[in-house]
Design a protein around this motif. Structure first.
Motif, mmCIF file in Angstrom:
data_model
loop_
_atom_site.group_PDB
_atom_site.id
_atom_site.type_symbol
_atom_site.label_atom_id
_atom_site.label_comp_id
_atom_site.label_asym_id
_atom_site.label_seq_id
_atom_site.Cartn_x
_atom_site.Cartn_y
_atom_site.Cartn_z
ATOM 1 N N SER A 158 -9.449 13.966 -14.803
ATOM 2 C CA SER A 158 -8.019 14.016 -15.163
ATOM 3 C C SER A 158 -7.257 12.867 -14.502
ATOM 4 N N ILE A 159 -7.669 12.495 -13.281
ATOM 5 C CA ILE A 159 -6.998 11.357 -12.626
ATOM 6 C C ILE A 159 -7.239 10.093 -13.454
ATOM 7 N N LYS A 160 -8.451 9.936 -13.949
ATOM 8 C CA LYS A 160 -8.751 8.762 -14.807
ATOM 9 C C LYS A 160 -7.876 8.795 -16.064
ATOM 10 N N ALA A 161 -7.736 9.998 -16.633
ATOM 11 C CA ALA A 161 -6.919 10.104 -17.861
ATOM 12 C C ALA A 161 -5.460 9.715 -17.567
ATOM 13 N N ILE A 162 -4.951 10.148 -16.403
ATOM 14 C CA ILE A 162 -3.563 9.783 -16.036
ATOM 15 C C ILE A 162 -3.445 8.261 -15.916
ATOM 16 N N CYS A 163 -4.423 7.654 -15.249
ATOM 17 C CA CYS A 163 -4.390 6.198 -15.049
ATOM 18 C C CYS A 163 -4.502 5.469 -16.388
ATOM 19 N N ASP A 164 -5.425 5.925 -17.241
ATOM 20 C CA ASP A 164 -5.607 5.270 -18.548
ATOM 21 C C ASP A 164 -4.324 5.328 -19.370
ATOM 22 N N GLU A 165 -3.730 6.526 -19.359
ATOM 23 C CA GLU A 165 -2.496 6.728 -20.139
ATOM 24 C C GLU A 165 -1.375 5.793 -19.696
ATOM 25 N N ARG A 166 -1.315 5.548 -18.366
ATOM 26 C CA ARG A 166 -0.186 4.768 -17.834
ATOM 27 C C ARG A 166 -0.540 3.313 -17.556
ATOM 28 N N THR B 1 0.839 -1.207 0.000
ATOM 29 C CA THR B 1 0.000 0.000 0.000
ATOM 30 C C THR B 1 0.870 1.251 0.000
ATOM 31 N N SER B 2 0.374 2.262 -0.681
ATOM 32 C CA SER B 2 1.126 3.525 -0.738
ATOM 33 C C SER B 2 0.151 4.697 -0.660
ATOM 34 N N PRO B 3 0.189 5.457 0.451
ATOM 35 C CA PRO B 3 -0.763 6.564 0.586
ATOM 36 C C PRO B 3 -0.464 7.717 -0.364
ATOM 37 N N ILE B 4 -1.524 8.282 -0.916
ATOM 38 C CA ILE B 4 -1.398 9.447 -1.813
ATOM 39 C C ILE B 4 -1.996 10.634 -1.071
ATOM 40 N N ASP B 5 -1.291 11.752 -1.086
ATOM 41 C CA ASP B 5 -1.768 12.914 -0.327
ATOM 42 C C ASP B 5 -3.010 13.520 -0.988
ATOM 43 N N ILE B 6 -3.684 14.382 -0.215
ATOM 44 C CA ILE B 6 -4.908 14.990 -0.713
ATOM 45 C C ILE B 6 -4.737 16.511 -0.827
ATOM 46 N N ASN B 7 -5.634 17.088 -1.608
ATOM 47 C CA ASN B 7 -5.733 18.540 -1.728
ATOM 48 C C ASN B 7 -6.678 19.009 -0.615
ATOM 49 N N THR B 8 -6.217 19.879 0.264
ATOM 50 C CA THR B 8 -7.044 20.256 1.418
ATOM 51 C C THR B 8 -8.320 21.011 1.002
ATOM 52 N N PRO C 130 -5.045 15.478 -9.364
ATOM 53 C CA PRO C 130 -4.068 15.105 -10.389
ATOM 54 C C PRO C 130 -2.637 15.412 -9.931
ATOM 55 N N THR C 131 -2.467 16.554 -9.235
ATOM 56 C CA THR C 131 -1.115 16.919 -8.772
ATOM 57 C C THR C 131 -0.592 15.900 -7.762
ATOM 58 N N THR C 132 -1.408 15.548 -6.774
ATOM 59 C CA THR C 132 -0.900 14.610 -5.747
ATOM 60 C C THR C 132 -0.707 13.213 -6.343
ATOM 61 N N VAL C 133 -1.550 12.847 -7.323
ATOM 62 C CA VAL C 133 -1.385 11.538 -7.963
ATOM 63 C C VAL C 133 -0.067 11.520 -8.746
ATOM 64 N N LEU C 134 0.195 12.592 -9.499
ATOM 65 C CA LEU C 134 1.445 12.629 -10.292
ATOM 66 C C LEU C 134 2.665 12.624 -9.378
ATOM 67 N N GLU C 135 2.572 13.369 -8.260
ATOM 68 C CA GLU C 135 3.691 13.362 -7.290
ATOM 69 C C GLU C 135 3.930 11.937 -6.778
ATOM 70 N N ALA C 136 2.825 11.263 -6.455
ATOM 71 C CA ALA C 136 2.945 9.899 -5.909
ATOM 72 C C ALA C 136 3.532 8.945 -6.951
ATOM 73 N N LEU C 137 3.123 9.118 -8.209
ATOM 74 C CA LEU C 137 3.623 8.216 -9.265
ATOM 75 C C LEU C 137 5.090 8.471 -9.580
ATOM 76 N N GLU C 138 5.510 9.688 -9.352
ATOM 77 C CA GLU C 138 6.929 10.028 -9.513
ATOM 78 C C GLU C 138 7.770 9.213 -8.528
ATOM 79 N N ARG C 139 7.208 9.058 -7.347
ATOM 80 C CA ARG C 139 7.919 8.400 -6.246
ATOM 81 C C ARG C 139 7.789 6.879 -6.311
ATOM 82 N N THR C 140 6.592 6.432 -6.671
ATOM 83 C CA THR C 140 6.281 5.000 -6.549
ATOM 84 C C THR C 140 5.596 4.497 -7.809
#
Ligand SMILES: Cc1ncc(COP(=O)(O)O)c(C=O)c1O
Length: 387
Positions: A144-152, A101-108, A115-125
């Motif tokens: 946009s999160i779905k688009a990032i996931c679909d693309e990758r 498991t890998s926690p992804i941060d949230i936008n407060t 999308p920003t926190t997802v991309l940061e997390a994918l950079e790391r893990t």
């Protein structure tokens, strides 16, 4: 007392009466026709091909993850990202099924992964899947999160247990991932007392979910699927009754839940509308400079709670006292900071990366309830206390 939950059901008295009548005339109370009809009606309401009902939202999460493992879509050792602000039983099935498991941060501003926190997390893990949570009736930019996931090629799953009825750009939450889970616990958007469901458009996953829910046997599968399995495993119709094809649980709902689901589904649009109207009526609270301004991005906002993120911990402490004095029930924002939860620390090595958004929510956030039975007097009292 302004409690989180006002009643067990919408239109409580008439619902309880119909439930009594249903129980008195029902020939079967274990999973049967009512559950099947509810699944069909709920899938149509949600706009997905399949709905498989469970005895809770937690069981829906557990069943979904096990079914994906049974299908080989997820494999032990795969890494699954999850929202750092979520419920414990979103994460537990991942751990229980040998996933990393890998926690992804949230936008407060939205309490959700962005999308920003997802991309940061994918950079790391490197992640094979993301099981995100649509928290408190909201999402961030989930398209946009779905688009990032679909693309990758990352599998996207949604825990929609807190956001039934909410829409992002006119699309219902729960319709972005391959599968989504729902909770019908009292106090959530639609109550069957306890209950849950998984929705998907995928035929193989639907079949695996029906098996995982019920001992791993084929009893609730389509006749064509039963014939295929029996032929593959050389099982005759007599022995098929007690043949178990895959790793499973017994996490079925009862006919009581099926009946209640159908009964309450008739009011779901009405309940969603009232919750959304309440939220708008309460929004002036965010003008109070002691709170951060939440920025819901929803085209329909169906929330069972109104979240507040204080500017400091001291302000939060003051509002805990104020709420107690005003008889308003408040809660931490879901499971707050997951890496601090004792179960997480017990089973997962310490999380090395920082999650500042989730930490701020843990330290400075709380919520009070929002339900369709909130009155104008309640709204006035809440504005008076928090504005
Ligand atoms: C995000 C989320 N997922 C799952 C669940 C579990 O649902 P249930 O209480 O029906 O087991 C909850 C419960 O509140 C939740 O908030």
């Amino acid at each position: 007392m302004f409690s989180l939950v006002k009643s067990t059901f919408y239109r409580e008295e008439e619902t309880k009466k119909s439930l009594c009548e249903f129980i008195m005339q029902a020939k079967q109370l274990s999973m049967g026709e009512q559950c099947m009809l509810f699944e069909r009606e709920f899938a149509a309401w949600q706009g997905r091909k399949h709905c498989v009902s469970f005895n809770s939202g937690s069981s829906a999460n557990l069943g979904l993850i096990r079914a994906l493992c049974n299908l080989g879509i997820l494999c032990s050792g795969n890494t699954v990202g999850f929202a750092a602000i979520t419920w414990a039983t979103n994460v537990m099935p991942l751990i229980q099924n040998g996933l990393v498991t890998s926690p992804i941060d949230i936008n407060t501003a939205t309490l959700n992964v962005s999308p920003t926190t997802v991309l940061e997390a994918l950079e790391r893990t490197n992640m094979q899947a993301i099981f995100l949570t649509n928290a408190l009736g909201m999402s961030d930019d989930i398209a946009s999160i779905k688009a990032i996931c679909d693309e990758r090629g990352i599998l996207l799953l949604e825990d929609n247990c807190e956001s039934l009825g909410s829409e992002y750009n006119g699309v219902k939450l729960g319709n972005f991932g391959m599968a989504s889970t729902f909770s019908f616990f009292v106090g959530h958007h639609l109550s069957t007392i306890e209950g849950g469901a998984v929705c998907t458009d995928d035929d193989a996953l639907d079949e695996a979910l029906r098996m995982v829910r019920s001992h791993g046997w084929d009893r609730h599968l389509a006749p064509s699927a039963q014939q295929r399995l029996r032929a593959d495993h050389n099982v005759d119709d007599f022995n098929a009754k007690y043949t178990f094809y895959d790793s499973a649980y017994n996490i079925r709902p009862t006919e009581i839940q099926g009946f209640l689901g159908r009964n309450q589904l008739a009011y779901l649009d009405e309940m969603t509308k009232k919750r959304a109207e309440n939220f708008v009526a309460l929004t002036p609270i965010y003008d109070n400079p002691q709170f951060e301004r939440m920025q819901p991005q929803m085209s329909t906002h169906s929330s069972f709670a109104f979240p507040l993120l204080c500017k400091t911990e001291k302000i939060k402490d003051e509002y805990i006292q104020k709420s107690t004095a005003a008889n308003i029930e408040i809660r931490p924002i879901i499971s707050s900071y997951m890496p601090h939860q004792p179960f997480y620390k017990k089973y997962v090595p310490a999380v090395e990366h920082e999650l500042p958004g989730a930490y701020a929510v843990h330290k400075k956030g709380f919520y009070f309830g929002n339900n369709p039975e909130v009155t104008p007097e309640d709204i006035a009292m809440l504005l008076e206390t928090f504005k």
